[in-house]
Write a protein that holds these residues in place. Structure first.
Motif, PDB file in Angstrom:
ATOM      1  N   TYR A 118       0.853  -1.186   0.000  1.00 24.77           N
ATOM      2  CA  TYR A 118       0.000   0.000   0.000  1.00 24.77           C
ATOM      3  C   TYR A 118       0.885   1.230   0.000  1.00 24.77           C
ATOM      4  O   TYR A 118       1.777   1.358   0.837  1.00 24.77           O
ATOM      5  N   GLU A 119       0.622   2.121  -0.940  1.00 23.99           N
ATOM      6  CA  GLU A 119       1.393   3.364  -1.021  1.00 23.99           C
ATOM      7  C   GLU A 119       0.496   4.491  -1.499  1.00 23.99           C
ATOM      8  O   GLU A 119      -0.162   4.378  -2.535  1.00 23.99           O
ATOM      9  N   GLU A 120       0.463   5.567  -0.740  1.00 27.48           N
ATOM     10  CA  GLU A 120      -0.207   6.780  -1.198  1.00 27.48           C
ATOM     11  C   GLU A 120       0.831   7.561  -1.998  1.00 27.48           C
ATOM     12  O   GLU A 120       1.810   8.055  -1.445  1.00 27.48           O
ATOM     13  N   VAL A 121       0.636   7.641  -3.293  1.00 25.50           N
ATOM     14  CA  VAL A 121       1.625   8.222  -4.201  1.00 25.50           C
ATOM     15  C   VAL A 121       1.546   9.738  -4.200  1.00 25.50           C
ATOM     16  O   VAL A 121       2.568  10.420  -4.259  1.00 25.50           O
ATOM     17  N   PHE A 122       0.335  10.284  -4.138  1.00 27.81           N
ATOM     18  CA  PHE A 122       0.186  11.741  -4.087  1.00 27.81           C
ATOM     19  C   PHE A 122      -1.124  12.119  -3.421  1.00 27.81           C
ATOM     20  O   PHE A 122      -2.062  11.332  -3.371  1.00 27.81           O
ATOM     21  N   ARG A 123      -1.141  13.330  -2.897  1.00 25.77           N
ATOM     22  CA  ARG A 123      -2.376  13.955  -2.416  1.00 25.77           C
ATOM     23  C   ARG A 123      -2.406  15.363  -2.969  1.00 25.77           C
ATOM     24  O   ARG A 123      -1.404  16.093  -2.889  1.00 25.77           O
ATOM     25  N   LEU A 137      -7.055  13.496 -12.610  1.00 30.14           N
ATOM     26  CA  LEU A 137      -7.043  12.439 -13.623  1.00 30.14           C
ATOM     27  C   LEU A 137      -5.755  12.455 -14.442  1.00 30.14           C
ATOM     28  O   LEU A 137      -5.239  11.407 -14.824  1.00 30.14           O
ATOM     29  N   MET A 138      -5.208  13.650 -14.685  1.00 31.16           N
ATOM     30  CA  MET A 138      -3.918  13.741 -15.374  1.00 31.16           C
ATOM     31  C   MET A 138      -2.823  13.118 -14.507  1.00 31.16           C
ATOM     32  O   MET A 138      -2.014  12.320 -14.980  1.00 31.16           O
ATOM     33  N   LEU A 139      -2.819  13.442 -13.209  1.00 29.90           N
ATOM     34  CA  LEU A 139      -1.831  12.873 -12.292  1.00 29.90           C
ATOM     35  C   LEU A 139      -2.007  11.356 -12.176  1.00 29.90           C
ATOM     36  O   LEU A 139      -1.023  10.608 -12.141  1.00 29.90           O
ATOM     37  N   PHE A 140      -3.247  10.901 -12.129  1.00 34.22           N
ATOM     38  CA  PHE A 140      -3.519   9.471 -12.040  1.00 34.22           C
ATOM     39  C   PHE A 140      -2.980   8.746 -13.268  1.00 34.22           C
ATOM     40  O   PHE A 140      -2.334   7.702 -13.152  1.00 34.22           O
ATOM     41  N   SER A 141      -3.232   9.303 -14.436  1.00 32.81           N
ATOM     42  CA  SER A 141      -2.746   8.700 -15.681  1.00 32.81           C
ATOM     43  C   SER A 141      -1.221   8.596 -15.675  1.00 32.81           C
ATOM     44  O   SER A 141      -0.651   7.583 -16.090  1.00 32.81           O
ATOM     45  N   MET A 142      -0.554   9.628 -15.166  1.00 30.27           N
ATOM     46  CA  MET A 142       0.908   9.579 -15.066  1.00 30.27           C
ATOM     47  C   MET A 142       1.348   8.539 -14.037  1.00 30.27           C
ATOM     48  O   MET A 142       2.318   7.822 -14.249  1.00 30.27           O
ATOM     49  N   MET A 143       0.631   8.478 -12.916  1.00 32.53           N
ATOM     50  CA  MET A 143       0.992   7.545 -11.837  1.00 32.53           C
ATOM     51  C   MET A 143       0.945   6.103 -12.334  1.00 32.53           C
ATOM     52  O   MET A 143       1.877   5.337 -12.078  1.00 32.53           O
ATOM     53  N   ARG A 145       1.327   4.971 -15.209  1.00 27.55           N
ATOM     54  CA  ARG A 145       2.377   4.725 -16.203  1.00 27.55           C
ATOM     55  C   ARG A 145       3.764   4.897 -15.585  1.00 27.55           C
ATOM     56  O   ARG A 145       4.769   4.855 -16.283  1.00 27.55           O
ATOM     57  N   GLU A 146       3.790   5.080 -14.247  1.00 27.11           N
ATOM     58  CA  GLU A 146       5.033   5.219 -13.484  1.00 27.11           C
ATOM     59  C   GLU A 146       5.879   6.388 -13.977  1.00 27.11           C
ATOM     60  O   GLU A 146       7.112   6.344 -13.957  1.00 27.11           O
ATOM     61  N   LYS A 147       5.205   7.456 -14.404  1.00 26.56           N
ATOM     62  CA  LYS A 147       5.893   8.675 -14.828  1.00 26.56           C
ATOM     63  C   LYS A 147       6.280   9.477 -13.595  1.00 26.56           C
ATOM     64  O   LYS A 147       5.648   9.396 -12.541  1.00 26.56           O
ATOM     65  N   ASP A 148       7.328  10.283 -13.731  1.00 24.04           N
ATOM     66  CA  ASP A 148       7.816  11.114 -12.639  1.00 24.04           C
ATOM     67  C   ASP A 148       6.817  12.233 -12.344  1.00 24.04           C
ATOM     68  O   ASP A 148       6.511  13.043 -13.218  1.00 24.04           O
ATOM     69  N   LEU A 149       6.321  12.281 -11.114  1.00 20.34           N
ATOM     70  CA  LEU A 149       5.383  13.316 -10.706  1.00 20.34           C
ATOM     71  C   LEU A 149       6.074  14.532 -10.090  1.00 20.34           C
ATOM     72  O   LEU A 149       5.409  15.512  -9.751  1.00 20.34           O
ATOM     73  N   ALA A 150       7.386  14.478  -9.955  1.00 16.90           N
ATOM     74  CA  ALA A 150       8.133  15.562  -9.313  1.00 16.90           C
ATOM     75  C   ALA A 150       7.855  16.948  -9.911  1.00 16.90           C
ATOM     76  O   ALA A 150       7.805  17.925  -9.159  1.00 16.90           O
TER      77      ALA A 150
END
Length: 189
Positions: A118-123, A137-143, A145-150
């Protein structure tokens, strides 16, 4: 004029199709959506009075968490070939206007539905509903696909807000399944 209106409609429909591809209501039944929220509510939800991260699984808090789960909506969902499930929940946040926050999660359950990972990737920050929908939804789509959210972290996004956590000081501790100050991580190692 008619051609430009037609092109606009086609572009809008294409955008809607892309964003709706991950919307939970197209992926899961209402019962399956509720199951995910109930499975994770003790992590994504606030602690009850007299609750701690050590005792939040005690039976005395079951009613609190079952009620709290009603405040959350499962907005997006995706399951990959390795069995990892990605989902995003939102809830109304305290504000003068109606605003919501979203949390993007990566998890894996075993055959009987217990969490193995279990990991909360972003809030996100608080946003009015339309802005939240577009950004989350844009952030979710990136998440998924394991794209860098930095680039969307507060220290990198300039004046445009996207992600509240993680940031320079707060990260998600996958082992303890809580958000922590980075200083807490280094003092425990």
């Amino acid at each position: 004029m008619r051609i430009s209106v037609f092109i606009f409609i086609v572009i809008m429909l294409a955008g809607c199709a892309k964003s709706s591809r991950y919307e939970a209501k197209y992926q899961l039944t209402p019962k399956e959506q509720d199951e995910i929220i109930l499975t994770t509510i003790r992590y994504i939800g606030h602690l009850p009075k007299k609750g701690t991260h050590e005792n939040k699984f005690e039976e005395r808090f079951d009613h609190y968490y079952s009620q709290l789960a009603k405040d959350f909506t499962l907005d997006a969902y995706h399951k990959d070939a390795d069995g990892y499930e990605y989902f995003m929940v939102s809830r109304v946040a305290p504000s003068l206007k109606v605003k919501k926050v979203a949390t993007g999660v990566k998890m894996k359950r075993n055959q009987i539905g217990e969490l193995e990972y279990y990991e909360e990737v972003f809030r996100t920050w608080k946003f009015e509903e339309e802005e939240l929908r577009n950004k989350s939804l844009m952030l979710f789509s990136m998440m998924i696909r394991e794209k860098d959210l930095a680039p969307y972290f507060p220290q990198n996004s300039g004046k445009e807000e996207y992600i509240e956590f993680p940031d320079l000081y707060v990260v998600y501790d996958v082992d303890d399944r809580v958000w922590k100050m980075k200083s807490q991580l280094s003092s425990n190692d």
